[in-house]
Write an enzyme that holds these catalytic residues in place. Structure first.
Site, PDB file in Angstrom:
ATOM      1  N   ALA A  68      24.032  51.813 -50.184  1.00 10.06           N
ATOM      2  CA  ALA A  68      23.876  50.377 -49.916  1.00 10.06           C
ATOM      3  C   ALA A  68      23.985  49.505 -51.173  1.00 10.06           C
ATOM      4  CB  ALA A  68      22.581  50.074 -49.171  1.00 10.06           C
ATOM      5  N   ALA A  69      24.431  50.083 -52.288  1.00 11.32           N
ATOM      6  CA  ALA A  69      24.639  49.245 -53.484  1.00 11.32           C
ATOM      7  C   ALA A  69      25.707  48.188 -53.191  1.00 11.32           C
ATOM      8  CB  ALA A  69      25.048  50.096 -54.673  1.00 11.32           C
ATOM      9  N   GLY A  70      26.739  48.599 -52.451  1.00 12.26           N
ATOM     10  CA  GLY A  70      27.786  47.647 -52.080  1.00 12.26           C
ATOM     11  C   GLY A  70      27.249  46.560 -51.155  1.00 12.26           C
TER      12      GLY A  70
HETATM   13  O1  RIB Z   1      26.310  51.004 -46.839  1.00 15.61           O
HETATM   14  C1  RIB Z   1      25.260  51.887 -46.592  1.00 15.61           C
HETATM   15  C2  RIB Z   1      25.107  52.141 -45.128  1.00 15.61           C
HETATM   16  O2  RIB Z   1      26.214  52.852 -44.662  1.00 15.61           O
HETATM   17  C3  RIB Z   1      23.919  52.987 -44.750  1.00 15.61           C
HETATM   18  O3  RIB Z   1      22.743  52.227 -44.584  1.00 15.61           O
HETATM   19  C4  RIB Z   1      24.378  53.678 -43.487  1.00 15.61           C
HETATM   20  O4  RIB Z   1      23.750  53.224 -42.341  1.00 15.61           O
HETATM   21  C5  RIB Z   1      25.876  53.444 -43.436  1.00 15.61           C
HETATM   22  O5  RIB Z   1      26.194  52.562 -42.474  1.00 15.61           O
END
Ligand code: RIB
Length: 332
Positions: A263-265
């Site tokens: 989830a950094a992006g």
């Molecule tokens: O970008 C991260 C996300 O990708 C995660 O939270 C997971 O659910 C996937 O969708």
């Protein structure tokens, strides 16, 4: 390279709408990823609220922005928890619907000792988010100054959402993740297309690759030649790159130790949108977003890793000192 900043006044303090997925993330930490046929013993297992759409909405709210989530959960025990978690952060969840026919989206995530991840998603209710549900949220979309899109809901819904957002004059920030082939219309319909390196490779027809800045620049220019207005490439430890009309800019990454890059992006996109919405220039917004992404990789989980505005500002202060003492801050 020249620098440029967009006129930021016209979407100052805008409402942000995120149209996308909500997932329950089932996360295992382990030393290294298994090869095919191999069984490994993991270090620990946790369940976090995730989904690229929900993460971006949560990220905006944690920073203090006004944001609505438009999406779907399913008929299972995860559904209430996914909605409640967003609401607790301040996200308007009135447009998150429940599909009684299917389970909520899930993501199986493995994190290795370097903090890198591998993710498999099963869309569940996200996969049933169609044009009817989108139209039911038309008013929320029309009142948003910025609209954030990703690719964890059906492609026709994403394409229609981009059209609706443009009709009402919103700035569209489109995250082509997870990477899939996309139409030239969608590429051109977004104000910002924000791939990471893997997505940039797939979108430009080459195998996933560890690009140099120069290579990423070349690939971003290819997307521009296909019609993309501005390409914002998220390159992890190599920072971020913006390629627009007559302007190209590189923000160096902040010096942090990653424990979980999941989830950094999303943290980056949330912070970039938040910053534009509050009137920061494009160049300020990119730096703010780079700092937000750096904060997020220092903590485990998707939504739990999203930083507050104060945490991002602290990261920016630390980095300014580092830049002064080590001469970082390189422009491509
Ligand atoms: O970008 C991260 C996300 O990708 C995660 O939270 C997971 O659910 C996937 O969708």
């Amino acid at each position: 390279m020249s620098h440029s900043s967009m006129d930021s006044v016209w979407h100052m303090n805008s409402q942000i709408a995120v149209i996308g997925s909500l997932n329950a993330d089932f996360v295992i930490n382990l030393e290294r990823f298994p090869v095919a046929g191999e069984t490994l013993i993991g270090r620990d297992f946790k369940v976090f609220p995730g989904g690229k759409g929900a993460n971006q909405a949560y990220g905006v709210a944690r920073l203090g922005g006004r944001v609505s989530m438009i999406g779907q959960v399913g008929n299972d025990a995860q559904a209430d928890w996914l909605i409640a978690n967003l609401a607790a952060a301040g996200v308007d969840t009135a447009q998150v619907r429940r599909d009684p026919t299917v389970a909520s989206g899930v993501a199986l995530i493995a994190i290795d000792a370097a903090g890198q991840n591998q993710i498999i998603i099963v869309p569940g209710a996200n996969g049933n988010f169609g044009l009817d549900q989108l139209k039911a949220s038309r008013e929320t979309i029309a009142s948003a100054g910025l609209v954030l899109l990703q690719l964890e809901i059906p492609m026709p819904t994403v394409e229609a959402a981009a059209r609706l957002a443009k009709e009402s004059g919103a700035v569209v920030i489109f995250d082509p993740a997870p990477a899939r082939p996309i139409s030239d219309e969608l590429l051109a319909g977004a104000d910002y297309v924000t791939p990471n390196e893997t997505e940039l490779a797939i979108l430009t027809g080459v195998p996933p690759s560890d690009f140099t800045l120069a290579e990423a620049l070349g690939k971003a220019r290819e997307l521009r030649a296909r019609g993309a207005k501005k390409v914002l490439v998220k390159m992890g430890a190599k920072g971020a790159l913006l390629v627009g009309d007559g302007m190209e800019h590189h923000w160096p990454a902040m010096p942090v130790t990653a424990v979980d890059t999941t989830a950094a992006g999303d943290a980056f996109n949330a912070a970039f949108a938040f910053a534009l919405a509050e009137g920061q220039t494009e160049l300020e917004a990119g730096r703010f977003a780079t700092a937000a992404a750096a904060c997020s990789v220092t903590r485990p989980g998707a939504q739990p890793s999203m930083p507050t505005r104060e945490e991002v500002q602290a990261m920016l202060r630390i980095t300014s000192q580092t830049v002064e003492s080590h001469g970082l801050g390189i422009i491509v």
